[in-house]
Write a protein that holds these residues in place. Structure first.
Motif, PDB file in Angstrom:
ATOM      1  N   LEU A  52       0.824  -1.215   0.000  1.00  0.00           N
ATOM      2  CA  LEU A  52       0.000   0.000   0.000  1.00  0.00           C
ATOM      3  C   LEU A  52       0.857   1.264   0.000  1.00  0.00           C
ATOM      4  O   LEU A  52       0.395   2.332  -0.423  1.00  0.00           O
ATOM      5  N   SER A  53       2.112   1.155   0.457  1.00  0.00           N
ATOM      6  CA  SER A  53       3.003   2.319   0.453  1.00  0.00           C
ATOM      7  C   SER A  53       3.237   2.843  -0.956  1.00  0.00           C
ATOM      8  O   SER A  53       3.539   4.033  -1.145  1.00  0.00           O
ATOM      9  N   THR A  95       7.674  12.227   5.381  1.00  0.00           N
ATOM     10  CA  THR A  95       7.344  10.799   5.434  1.00  0.00           C
ATOM     11  C   THR A  95       8.398  10.014   6.204  1.00  0.00           C
ATOM     12  O   THR A  95       8.091   9.011   6.858  1.00  0.00           O
ATOM     13  N   ALA A  96       9.640  10.474   6.123  1.00  0.00           N
ATOM     14  CA  ALA A  96      10.745   9.776   6.796  1.00  0.00           C
ATOM     15  C   ALA A  96      10.588   9.763   8.315  1.00  0.00           C
ATOM     16  O   ALA A  96      11.192   8.935   8.992  1.00  0.00           O
ATOM     17  N   PHE A  97       9.772  10.672   8.840  1.00  0.00           N
ATOM     18  CA  PHE A  97       9.591  10.762  10.297  1.00  0.00           C
ATOM     19  C   PHE A  97       8.312  10.067  10.767  1.00  0.00           C
ATOM     20  O   PHE A  97       7.887  10.267  11.911  1.00  0.00           O
ATOM     21  N   SER A  98       7.706   9.252   9.906  1.00  0.00           N
ATOM     22  CA  SER A  98       6.456   8.571  10.254  1.00  0.00           C
ATOM     23  C   SER A  98       6.671   7.612  11.427  1.00  0.00           C
ATOM     24  O   SER A  98       7.502   6.700  11.337  1.00  0.00           O
ATOM     25  N   LEU A 104       2.554   6.833   7.821  1.00  0.00           N
ATOM     26  CA  LEU A 104       3.306   6.763   6.565  1.00  0.00           C
ATOM     27  C   LEU A 104       2.353   6.749   5.372  1.00  0.00           C
ATOM     28  O   LEU A 104       2.586   7.436   4.366  1.00  0.00           O
ATOM     29  N   LEU A 105       1.262   5.986   5.480  1.00  0.00           N
ATOM     30  CA  LEU A 105       0.286   5.926   4.389  1.00  0.00           C
ATOM     31  C   LEU A 105      -0.415   7.264   4.178  1.00  0.00           C
ATOM     32  O   LEU A 105      -0.730   7.643   3.038  1.00  0.00           O
ATOM     33  N   VAL A 106      -0.664   7.994   5.257  1.00  0.00           N
ATOM     34  CA  VAL A 106      -1.273   9.328   5.130  1.00  0.00           C
ATOM     35  C   VAL A 106      -0.344  10.242   4.328  1.00  0.00           C
ATOM     36  O   VAL A 106      -0.777  10.932   3.387  1.00  0.00           O
ATOM     37  N   THR A 109      -0.196   9.206   0.690  1.00  0.00           N
ATOM     38  CA  THR A 109      -1.403   9.637  -0.023  1.00  0.00           C
ATOM     39  C   THR A 109      -1.279  11.101  -0.433  1.00  0.00           C
ATOM     40  O   THR A 109      -1.569  11.473  -1.584  1.00  0.00           O
ATOM     41  N   LEU A 110      -0.841  11.944   0.501  1.00  0.00           N
ATOM     42  CA  LEU A 110      -0.655  13.366   0.207  1.00  0.00           C
ATOM     43  C   LEU A 110       0.409  13.577  -0.864  1.00  0.00           C
ATOM     44  O   LEU A 110       0.286  14.458  -1.715  1.00  0.00           O
ATOM     45  N   VAL A 111       1.449  12.740  -0.828  1.00  0.00           N
ATOM     46  CA  VAL A 111       2.493  12.801  -1.859  1.00  0.00           C
ATOM     47  C   VAL A 111       1.890  12.521  -3.234  1.00  0.00           C
ATOM     48  O   VAL A 111       2.175  13.219  -4.212  1.00  0.00           O
ATOM     49  N   GLY A 112       1.047  11.498  -3.326  1.00  0.00           N
ATOM     50  CA  GLY A 112       0.409  11.162  -4.596  1.00  0.00           C
ATOM     51  C   GLY A 112      -0.458  12.298  -5.124  1.00  0.00           C
ATOM     52  O   GLY A 112      -0.437  12.608  -6.325  1.00  0.00           O
TER      53      GLY A 112
END
Length: 405
Positions: A52-53, A95-98, A104-106, A109-112
């Protein structure tokens, strides 16, 4: 209208800008793929959940592309692309600090969502600003940036994670992407041939529906869905195979296997030449056969043959995709940009669906089950190609019938 001409300083700046932009987009998008094994271990999740990542990013990208293309008609081409890249790069670093996989998925998603502003607008900018006879080479450099970014994102993140962990790997990609964004922002000239328009959602929806009424375009959209779904499913889980016994390869070595995707750059060029000589249908079928042979060969346990199989699969995949995507632009009689964006929407949706369903087959039936699923996808692609050929043949006979009446 004043167009940017090949050989000029501004042309070189523009081409380099889009190379950096393509690198940025696809490095961020695919940097999670080689990290799935680490996500599985650290967060105690299944390979399907780890996938899912990538899947959630591509589906967010696919949906958002339909929106950003229209927003750029109002806000302008360069502003949408620059803010898209800035936000995506910043979110990649965050994301690296998830602290958990859900967070991380949130972020992914925002990255996409934010990444969509670049690919949905890039081709429109180039088509408006570059003189027609120079457009092919400019577009080629942009697509090269896409391919190299996709490889580098996987390779860099996989190597960094092996030595420093996935947090540093993702942060590293985000920092590199911020640099690429600044290069793009500084180097790209503002639009000269763009004029803003009012956003008309009604017309947008109607034109999208009109494209879906064309059975030939539907076949091409289906092929895009199946092709990238197959590609992502294969490369998502090959890392699990190669890091396990009997191969026991390190994450770094597995990441370097992704460099095989560069074959796609040569495949696309060769396919274009063959299409000019022999026609789209024949070469599309040939590429699908190569793709099918490649995926079947991955069942061979010998490591070298497995790598060769990945090369064959990659060659056939990129060749098939280049034919299908260009055919969309040729077949659509109007609103070609929307027809292409609809193809990309289903293309990236296929990535999300194939990557996730592939995880179910992998977890339940192992590598053989996953390859069986991909073979099923490719058989459907053959059927769609046959249907498309019939549609094209039927259309060729219609004028002749009318003239004889």
């Amino acid at each position: 209208m004043s167009y940017i001409q090949q050989g000029t300083k501004i042309y070189r700046r523009t081409s380099f800008s889009f190379f950096a932009a393509g690198f940025n987009t696809f490095a961020i998008l695919y940097c999670a793929q080689p990290l799935m094994l680490e996500f599985t271990t650290e967060f105690n999740i299944s390979p399907t959940t780890a996938s899912l990542s990538l899947s959630i990013t591509t589906i967010a990208l696919a949906i958002s592309m339909l929106i950003f293309g229209s927003l750029s008609e109002v806000w302008g081409r360069k502003p949408v692309m620059v803010y898209s890249m800035l936000l995506a790069s910043g979110l990649c670093v965050l994301t690296a600090f998830s602290p958990s996989f859900h967070i991380l998925l949130v972020f992914r998603t925002l990255v996409g969502i934010t990444l969509a502003g670049l690919p949905s607008v890039a081709m429109a900018y180039l088509g408006e600003e570059i003189e027609p006879k120079s457009l092919g080479s400019a577009m080629g450099l942009y697509i090269s940036g896409n391919a190299i970014g996709a490889v580098a994102g996987r390779l860099i993140s996989g190597t960094l994670s092996d030595f420093f962990g996935w947090h540093i790997a993702i942060a590293g990609i985000g920092i590199i992407s911020l640099v690429a964004t600044l290069i793009f922002w500084y180097s790209l000239p503002p639009s000269q041939n763009f004029s803003s328009r009012k956003l008309d959602i009604g017309k947008l929806g109607k034109s999208l529906i009109d494209h879906l009424k064309d059975p030939g375009l539907v076949c091409l959209y289906g092929m895009g869905f199946l092709l990238l779904g197959s590609n992502v499913a294969l490369f998502n889980y090959i890392g699990y195979v190669l890091t396990a016994k009997p191969y026991s390869l390190s994450q770094t070595i597995v990441s370097w296997i992704f460099i095989i995707l560069i074959i796609g750059m040569f495949s696309s060029v060769l396919t274009g030449k063959l299409v000019d000589r022999h026609g789209k249908q024949k070469i599309l079928i040939l590429n699908l056969i190569i793709t099918l042979v490649g995926v079947c060969m991955t069942l061979e346990p010998h490591l070298l043959l497995k790598v060769i199989a990945l090369g064959l699969f990659t060659f056939g995949f990129f060749g098939s995709h280049s034919i299908a995507s260009s055919w969309v632009g040729q077949r659509a009689l109007k609103n070609k940009a929307q027809a292409s964006s609809l193809y990309l929407f289903l293309y990236y949706t296929g990535s999300s669906v194939g990557g996730t369903i592939g995880g179910i087959f992998w977890s339940t039936f192992g590598w053989d089950g996953l390859i069986g699923m991909i073979i099923g996808f490719l058989i459907i692609a053959f059927i769609l190609t046959a249907c498309l050929s019939k549609i094209v043949l039927k259309a060729k006979h219609i004028p002749a019938v009318k003239e004889s009446c």
